[in-house]
Motif scaffolding. Structure first.
Motif, PDB file in Angstrom:
ATOM      1  N   ASP A 117     -32.455  56.557  33.881  1.00  0.00           N
ATOM      2  CA  ASP A 117     -32.736  56.353  35.309  1.00  0.00           C
ATOM      3  C   ASP A 117     -34.056  55.612  35.497  1.00  0.00           C
ATOM      4  N   TYR A 118     -34.383  54.716  34.548  1.00  0.00           N
ATOM      5  CA  TYR A 118     -35.680  54.031  34.561  1.00  0.00           C
ATOM      6  C   TYR A 118     -35.670  52.705  35.328  1.00  0.00           C
ATOM      7  N   GLU A 119     -34.550  52.365  35.928  1.00  0.00           N
ATOM      8  CA  GLU A 119     -34.355  51.020  36.457  1.00  0.00           C
ATOM      9  C   GLU A 119     -35.433  50.592  37.456  1.00  0.00           C
ATOM     10  N   GLY A 120     -35.944  51.525  38.226  1.00  0.00           N
ATOM     11  CA  GLY A 120     -36.931  51.157  39.242  1.00  0.00           C
ATOM     12  C   GLY A 120     -38.357  51.472  38.862  1.00  0.00           C
ATOM     13  N   ILE A 121     -38.577  51.878  37.601  1.00  0.00           N
ATOM     14  CA  ILE A 121     -39.917  52.261  37.167  1.00  0.00           C
ATOM     15  C   ILE A 121     -40.615  51.046  36.567  1.00  0.00           C
ATOM     16  N   SER A 122     -41.793  50.747  37.061  1.00  0.00           N
ATOM     17  CA  SER A 122     -42.531  49.580  36.577  1.00  0.00           C
ATOM     18  C   SER A 122     -43.579  50.000  35.553  1.00  0.00           C
ATOM     19  N   GLY A 123     -44.138  49.001  34.870  1.00  0.00           N
ATOM     20  CA  GLY A 123     -45.236  49.273  33.961  1.00  0.00           C
ATOM     21  C   GLY A 123     -45.063  48.730  32.558  1.00  0.00           C
ATOM     22  N   HIS A 124     -43.812  48.475  32.141  1.00  0.00           N
ATOM     23  CA  HIS A 124     -43.589  47.965  30.785  1.00  0.00           C
ATOM     24  C   HIS A 124     -42.587  46.812  30.811  1.00  0.00           C
ATOM     25  N   GLU A 125     -42.761  45.942  31.797  1.00  0.00           N
ATOM     26  CA  GLU A 125     -41.785  44.871  31.998  1.00  0.00           C
ATOM     27  C   GLU A 125     -41.664  43.947  30.795  1.00  0.00           C
ATOM     28  N   GLN A 126     -42.718  43.822  29.978  1.00  0.00           N
ATOM     29  CA  GLN A 126     -42.663  42.891  28.846  1.00  0.00           C
ATOM     30  C   GLN A 126     -41.630  43.296  27.809  1.00  0.00           C
ATOM     31  N   TYR A 127     -41.165  44.561  27.865  1.00  0.00           N
ATOM     32  CA  TYR A 127     -40.172  45.022  26.901  1.00  0.00           C
ATOM     33  C   TYR A 127     -38.738  44.882  27.410  1.00  0.00           C
ATOM     34  N   ARG A 128     -38.585  44.496  28.673  1.00  0.00           N
ATOM     35  CA  ARG A 128     -37.246  44.307  29.259  1.00  0.00           C
ATOM     36  C   ARG A 128     -36.334  45.494  28.946  1.00  0.00           C
ATOM     37  N   ASP A 129     -36.775  46.687  29.317  1.00  0.00           N
ATOM     38  CA  ASP A 129     -35.974  47.871  28.989  1.00  0.00           C
ATOM     39  C   ASP A 129     -34.722  47.986  29.852  1.00  0.00           C
ATOM     40  N   ASP A 130     -34.498  47.039  30.761  1.00  0.00           N
ATOM     41  CA  ASP A 130     -33.217  46.992  31.467  1.00  0.00           C
ATOM     42  C   ASP A 130     -32.118  46.450  30.575  1.00  0.00           C
ATOM     43  N   LEU A 131     -32.486  45.817  29.457  1.00  0.00           N
ATOM     44  CA  LEU A 131     -31.501  45.268  28.530  1.00  0.00           C
ATOM     45  C   LEU A 131     -31.172  46.295  27.462  1.00  0.00           C
ATOM     46  N   ARG A 132     -29.895  46.481  27.204  1.00  0.00           N
ATOM     47  CA  ARG A 132     -29.416  47.523  26.306  1.00  0.00           C
ATOM     48  C   ARG A 132     -28.502  46.899  25.250  1.00  0.00           C
ATOM     49  N   LEU A 133     -28.251  47.624  24.164  1.00  0.00           N
ATOM     50  CA  LEU A 133     -27.381  47.126  23.106  1.00  0.00           C
ATOM     51  C   LEU A 133     -26.335  48.164  22.722  1.00  0.00           C
ATOM     52  N   LEU A 134     -25.113  47.687  22.532  1.00  0.00           N
ATOM     53  CA  LEU A 134     -24.077  48.457  21.847  1.00  0.00           C
ATOM     54  C   LEU A 134     -24.109  48.028  20.379  1.00  0.00           C
ATOM     55  N   TYR A 135     -24.305  48.980  19.473  1.00  0.00           N
ATOM     56  CA  TYR A 135     -24.349  48.686  18.044  1.00  0.00           C
ATOM     57  C   TYR A 135     -22.990  49.026  17.438  1.00  0.00           C
ATOM     58  N   LEU A 136     -22.317  48.021  16.901  1.00  0.00           N
ATOM     59  CA  LEU A 136     -21.035  48.197  16.227  1.00  0.00           C
ATOM     60  C   LEU A 136     -21.240  47.815  14.770  1.00  0.00           C
ATOM     61  N   VAL A 137     -21.362  48.828  13.918  1.00  0.00           N
ATOM     62  CA  VAL A 137     -21.770  48.658  12.527  1.00  0.00           C
ATOM     63  C   VAL A 137     -20.554  48.854  11.632  1.00  0.00           C
ATOM     64  N   SER A 138     -20.184  47.824  10.893  1.00  0.00           N
ATOM     65  CA  SER A 138     -18.998  47.873  10.030  1.00  0.00           C
ATOM     66  C   SER A 138     -19.424  48.002   8.578  1.00  0.00           C
ATOM     67  N   LEU A 139     -18.902  49.055   7.930  1.00  0.00           N
ATOM     68  CA  LEU A 139     -19.289  49.406   6.563  1.00  0.00           C
ATOM     69  C   LEU A 139     -18.125  49.203   5.601  1.00  0.00           C
ATOM     70  N   GLU A 140     -18.477  48.856   4.371  1.00  0.00           N
ATOM     71  CA  GLU A 140     -17.468  48.846   3.313  1.00  0.00           C
ATOM     72  C   GLU A 140     -17.072  50.302   3.025  1.00  0.00           C
ATOM     73  N   PRO A 141     -15.792  50.604   2.998  1.00  0.00           N
ATOM     74  CA  PRO A 141     -15.377  52.011   2.890  1.00  0.00           C
ATOM     75  C   PRO A 141     -15.736  52.667   1.568  1.00  0.00           C
ATOM     76  N   ASP A 142     -15.767  51.910   0.503  1.00  0.00           N
ATOM     77  CA  ASP A 142     -16.017  52.503  -0.814  1.00  0.00           C
ATOM     78  C   ASP A 142     -17.496  52.753  -1.080  1.00  0.00           C
ATOM     79  N   THR A 143     -18.351  51.870  -0.564  1.00  0.00           N
ATOM     80  CA  THR A 143     -19.771  51.937  -0.897  1.00  0.00           C
ATOM     81  C   THR A 143     -20.655  52.366   0.265  1.00  0.00           C
ATOM     82  N   GLY A 144     -20.148  52.293   1.495  1.00  0.00           N
ATOM     83  CA  GLY A 144     -20.962  52.571   2.663  1.00  0.00           C
ATOM     84  C   GLY A 144     -21.960  51.481   2.975  1.00  0.00           C
ATOM     85  N   ARG A 145     -21.880  50.369   2.254  1.00  0.00           N
ATOM     86  CA  ARG A 145     -22.811  49.271   2.507  1.00  0.00           C
ATOM     87  C   ARG A 145     -22.378  48.459   3.726  1.00  0.00           C
ATOM     88  N   LEU A 146     -23.337  47.791   4.319  1.00  0.00           N
ATOM     89  CA  LEU A 146     -23.059  47.004   5.514  1.00  0.00           C
ATOM     90  C   LEU A 146     -22.234  45.769   5.175  1.00  0.00           C
TER      91      LEU A 146
END
Length: 373
Positions: free
Chosen positions: A287-316
């Motif tokens: 609920d930070y959308e209207g809170i000012s003070g750290h605009e240089q970090y653009r905290d209105d921008l968000r990420l969905l992380y979709l991480v695909s791993l090799e099933p045998d090794t767990g490596r990326l």
């Protein structure tokens, strides 16, 4: 053993309390024990002053917005997030804290709308309304059929990983840890006869060894392990050496993914020995959308992380990072310009970890393991 890639959706902080709770169908008591804001509805009004009217009694899917269709299209094998709020109507206020988050238990369908397979609870808001609030949180999530890790009625329960099946007779294990560097009071630590969170210490090699000992004990051949860690400050891109050493120790000890969070914006991405280390996923819902003070970090921008791993090794194999923006307390696609800004920042800050982040014309960011001999 072979098989298809295993794709995990990893989210940072999902903060469904306070202002977000107030726009849902069953808003709780808006009173807040904060020094400057004493009514949770004020955070809704601040957001409205910036971007326009937000509906009250909004559908449970409202805060997720366009993220839900993106997730359905991606069809990850598992969905993991950090639930950073208590789920309670308790008024047992935790002393000495500046900010308190709680959501009404009747609003849990909002969390369920994202179909999480595991919610990490070892964070600095799950006991905002005391151990009564924690008990309510655990009971409410269990009653809703939602798996958790990182908090419990005693240390054994707090340390128990969330476990669920993957294809090919594999399992995914999710451990959840919290650090005092994220603002978790040391009194919140679970013990043999006291409820709380699994509190660890990123500056301690012994603490890392204790965690990896549990990982090795629980992990079977073919299993994948995520260690979800709430650590560090709210702002800034620098990653302390202690956190890097701790993350590397986790991977060396058997973790396949280190899922870090606490910062309100994304932090660097590392591929260490082939395994993804996310030092800070940033907030996803708040609920930070209207809170000012750290605009240089653009905290209105968000990420969905979709991480695909090799099933045998767990490596990326690869990771897709999908940029979104909070607007009227709802997630929507980020503009190409904003996605480009996120790419520039993450590419620059991740370069120190020898991680290359690409950027396609549609705005999606892509990480692949470095190519070596």
């Amino acid at each position: 053993m072979g098989g298809e890639l295993v794709t995990l959706f990893l989210a940072g902080d999902v903060m469904l309390g306070r202002g977000v709770d107030q726009i849902l169908p069953h808003p709780g008591d808006p009173a807040l024990p904060e020094a400057y804001v004493t009514d949770a509805r004020t955070y809704v009004e601040l957001a409205e002053a910036v971007n326009g009217t937000i509906p009250r009694r909004a559908p449970f899917t409202w805060p997720w917005g366009e993220a839900l269709d993106l997730l359905d299209a991606a069809a990850p094998d598992a969905r993991i997030l950090n639930l950073e709020t208590s789920v309670t109507q308790s008024d047992e206020i935790a002393p000495g804290k500046a900010v308190h988050y709680r959501m009404h238990p009747a609003n849990l369908p909002c969390l369920a709308a994202a179909r999480p397979d595991a919610s990490a609870l070892a964070n600095n808001h799950v006991l905002d309304y005391g151990r009564t609030g924690l008990a309510d949180t655990l009971d409410s999530l269990a009653a809703a059929g939602l798996r958790t890790a990182g908090a419990g009625r005693d240390l054994a329960e707090a340390r128990r990983p969330a476990v669920f099946p993957l294809s090919g007779n594999r399992r995914l294990l999710v451990f959840s840890l919290g650090m005092e560097s994220s603002g978790i009071p040391h009194t919140w630590a679970a013990t043999a006869d006291r409820s709380g969170v699994d509190l660890s210490d990123e500056s301690s090699d012994a603490a890392a060894a204790e965690v990896t000992g549990r990982v090795r004990q629980a992990k079977r051949p073919g299993d994948l392990v995520v260690v979800s860690v709430h650590w560090g400050s709210n702002w800034g891109y620098a990653v302390p050496r202690d956190q890097i050493r701790f993350a590397h120790a986790l991977v060396d000890g058997g973790a396949d993914v280190v899922h870090g969070h606490s910062s309100h914006h994304p932090r660097p991405f590392e591929v260490y020995r082939g395994h993804p280390v996310l030092y800070g996923c940033g907030d996803l819902i708040d609920d930070y959308e209207g809170i000012s003070g750290h605009e240089q970090y653009r905290d209105d921008l968000r990420l969905l992380y979709l991480v695909s791993l090799e099933p045998d090794t767990g490596r990326l194999d690869h990771a897709r990072l999908v940029p979104l923006q909070a607007h009227r307390m709802r997630l929507r696609h980020a503009s190409r310009e904003d996605a480009g800004w996120l790419h520039e920042v993450l590419a620059r800050t991740s370069r120190a970890f020898a991680t290359h982040i690409a950027h396609d014309p549609e705005g999606t960011l892509t990480v692949r393991p470095p190519q070596g001999p």
